[in-house]
Design a protein around this motif. Structure first.
Motif, short mmCIF file in Angstrom:
data_model
loop_
_atom_site.label_atom_id
_atom_site.label_comp_id
_atom_site.label_asym_id
_atom_site.label_seq_id
_atom_site.Cartn_x
_atom_site.Cartn_y
_atom_site.Cartn_z
N LEU A 20 0.86 -1.17 0.00
CA LEU A 20 0.00 0.00 0.00
C LEU A 20 0.90 1.23 0.00
CD1 LEU A 20 -3.16 0.75 1.95
CD2 LEU A 20 -1.24 2.31 2.24
N SER A 21 0.52 2.22 -0.78
CA SER A 21 1.25 3.50 -0.73
C SER A 21 0.22 4.62 -0.62
CB SER A 21 2.14 3.69 -1.96
OG SER A 21 1.37 3.75 -3.13
N ALA A 22 0.62 5.69 0.09
CA ALA A 22 -0.28 6.82 0.33
C ALA A 22 0.56 8.08 0.51
CB ALA A 22 -1.13 6.56 1.56
N ARG A 23 -0.13 9.23 0.50
CA ARG A 23 0.55 10.50 0.71
C ARG A 23 0.22 11.01 2.12
NH1 ARG A 23 -0.63 14.39 -3.65
NH2 ARG A 23 0.86 13.10 -4.74
N ALA A 24 1.22 10.98 2.97
CA ALA A 24 1.08 11.52 4.32
C ALA A 24 1.31 13.03 4.28
CB ALA A 24 2.08 10.86 5.25
N LEU A 25 1.00 13.70 5.36
CA LEU A 25 1.22 15.14 5.41
C LEU A 25 2.68 15.51 5.21
CD1 LEU A 25 -1.12 16.25 8.33
CD2 LEU A 25 -1.47 16.55 5.87
N ASP A 26 3.59 14.61 5.61
CA ASP A 26 5.02 14.92 5.47
C ASP A 26 5.71 14.12 4.36
OD1 ASP A 26 4.78 12.54 6.83
OD2 ASP A 26 6.22 13.05 8.40
N GLY A 27 4.93 13.56 3.44
CA GLY A 27 5.52 12.86 2.29
C GLY A 27 4.89 11.51 2.04
N GLU A 28 5.41 10.82 1.05
CA GLU A 28 4.89 9.52 0.65
C GLU A 28 5.25 8.46 1.68
OE1 GLU A 28 3.00 8.90 -2.18
OE2 GLU A 28 3.06 11.06 -2.46
N ILE A 29 4.34 7.48 1.84
CA ILE A 29 4.60 6.37 2.76
C ILE A 29 4.21 5.07 2.05
CG2 ILE A 29 2.35 6.59 3.88
CD1 ILE A 29 3.77 5.60 6.47
N GLY A 30 5.04 4.07 2.22
CA GLY A 30 4.77 2.75 1.68
C GLY A 30 4.63 1.77 2.82
N ILE A 31 3.66 0.89 2.71
CA ILE A 31 3.41 -0.10 3.76
C ILE A 31 3.50 -1.49 3.14
CG2 ILE A 31 1.77 -0.95 5.50
CD1 ILE A 31 2.65 1.95 5.99
N LEU A 32 4.31 -2.34 3.74
CA LEU A 32 4.44 -3.74 3.36
C LEU A 32 4.06 -4.60 4.56
CD1 LEU A 32 7.91 -3.55 1.57
CD2 LEU A 32 5.66 -3.68 0.47
N PRO A 33 3.73 -5.88 4.35
CA PRO A 33 3.45 -6.75 5.50
C PRO A 33 4.61 -6.70 6.49
CG PRO A 33 2.87 -7.86 3.47
CD PRO A 33 3.58 -6.59 3.08
N GLY A 34 4.26 -6.67 7.78
CA GLY A 34 5.28 -6.62 8.82
C GLY A 34 5.69 -5.21 9.21
N HIS A 35 5.08 -4.19 8.61
CA HIS A 35 5.41 -2.80 8.94
C HIS A 35 5.15 -2.56 10.42
CE1 HIS A 35 5.29 1.60 8.86
NE2 HIS A 35 5.82 1.55 7.66
N GLN A 36 5.94 -1.72 11.02
CA GLN A 36 5.76 -1.35 12.42
C GLN A 36 4.41 -0.63 12.60
OE1 GLN A 36 7.73 -1.90 15.23
NE2 GLN A 36 8.62 -3.35 13.80
N PRO A 37 3.76 -0.81 13.73
CA PRO A 37 2.50 -0.09 13.98
C PRO A 37 2.71 1.41 13.84
CG PRO A 37 2.82 -1.80 15.61
CD PRO A 37 4.10 -1.72 14.82
N ALA A 38 1.70 2.07 13.29
CA ALA A 38 1.81 3.51 13.06
C ALA A 38 0.43 4.12 12.92
CB ALA A 38 2.62 3.79 11.80
N LEU A 39 0.35 5.41 13.18
CA LEU A 39 -0.83 6.20 12.91
C LEU A 39 -0.34 7.44 12.17
CD1 LEU A 39 -3.86 6.66 13.20
CD2 LEU A 39 -3.39 7.81 15.38
N VAL A 40 -0.79 7.61 10.93
CA VAL A 40 -0.26 8.63 10.05
C VAL A 40 -1.40 9.51 9.53
CG1 VAL A 40 1.00 9.02 7.89
CG2 VAL A 40 1.56 7.04 9.32
N ALA A 41 -1.24 10.83 9.59
CA ALA A 41 -2.21 11.76 9.02
C ALA A 41 -1.99 11.81 7.51
CB ALA A 41 -2.04 13.14 9.63
N LEU A 42 -3.08 11.69 6.76
CA LEU A 42 -3.00 11.70 5.30
C LEU A 42 -3.36 13.05 4.72
CD1 LEU A 42 -4.66 8.26 4.47
CD2 LEU A 42 -2.22 8.82 4.57
#
Length: 127
Positions: A20-42
Motif C-alpha cells: 500500500l502507498s499513500a501521501r502523508a502530510l510529510d511525504g509519501e509512505i509505503g506499507i508492506l506486510p510486517g510494517h511497524q505499527p503507526a498512525l499517520v495523518a494523510l
C-alpha cells in the motif's frame, strides 16, 4: 496484510494486500506486510493498494488517517473515491472552472478544491 479503506460515507475496499502507498502530510509512505505499527495523518493524495492476486486499486483520498496494526491497515478518509467511480470528464471540467476562478483572485478554499479535483483526474486517468 488485511487492508480496509473507509470514508465517512462507505467502505470502499477490503481485502488481503501485499503493498500500500499513500501521501502523508510529510511525504509519501509505503506499507508492506510486517510494517511497524503507526498512525499517520494523510494529505490530499492517491492511495494505491496492490492485492494478493496482483491487481491494483487506486483511490483518491482527501485527508484522513492511516492506521497500521499487526496484520491490518485501515485508511479512514474524510472523503474517498475509487478510480472506477470517478467521472473524469466532470472532474476535468471542474478543474478548468476552478482555474478560471483562481485567475480572477486568490482563495485558499478554492486552491484546496482545485487540488482535490486534480487528484480525481489523476486517479481516474490511471485506471
Amino acid at each position: 496484510m488485511h487492508v480496509e479503506v473507509v470514508s465517512a460515507e462507505k467502505s470502499l475496499l477490503s481485502g488481503e494486500a501485499t503493498e500500500l502507498s499513500a501521501r502523508a502530510l510529510d511525504g509519501e509512505i509505503g506499507i508492506l506486510p510486517g510494517h511497524q505499527p503507526a498512525l499517520v495523518a494523510l494529505d490530499i493524495g492517491p492511495v494505491k493498494v496492490t492485492f494478493d492476486d496482483g491487481h491494483t486499486e487506486r483511490v483518491a483520498v482527501h485527508n484522513g488517517f492511516l492506521f497500521v496494526g499487526r496484520d491490518k491497515v485501515i485508511i479512514l478518509a474524510d472523503t474517498a473515491e475509487l478510480a472506477s467511480e470517478i467521472d473524469r470528464a466532470r472532474a476535468e471540467a471542474e478543474v478548468k472552472r476552478l482555474e478560471q476562478k483562481l485567475s480572477e483572485g486568490e482563495d485558499a478554499s478554492m486552491r484546496t478544491s482545485l487540488a482535490k479535483q486534480r487528484l480525481r483526474v489523476d486517479v481516474a486517468a490511471s485506471s
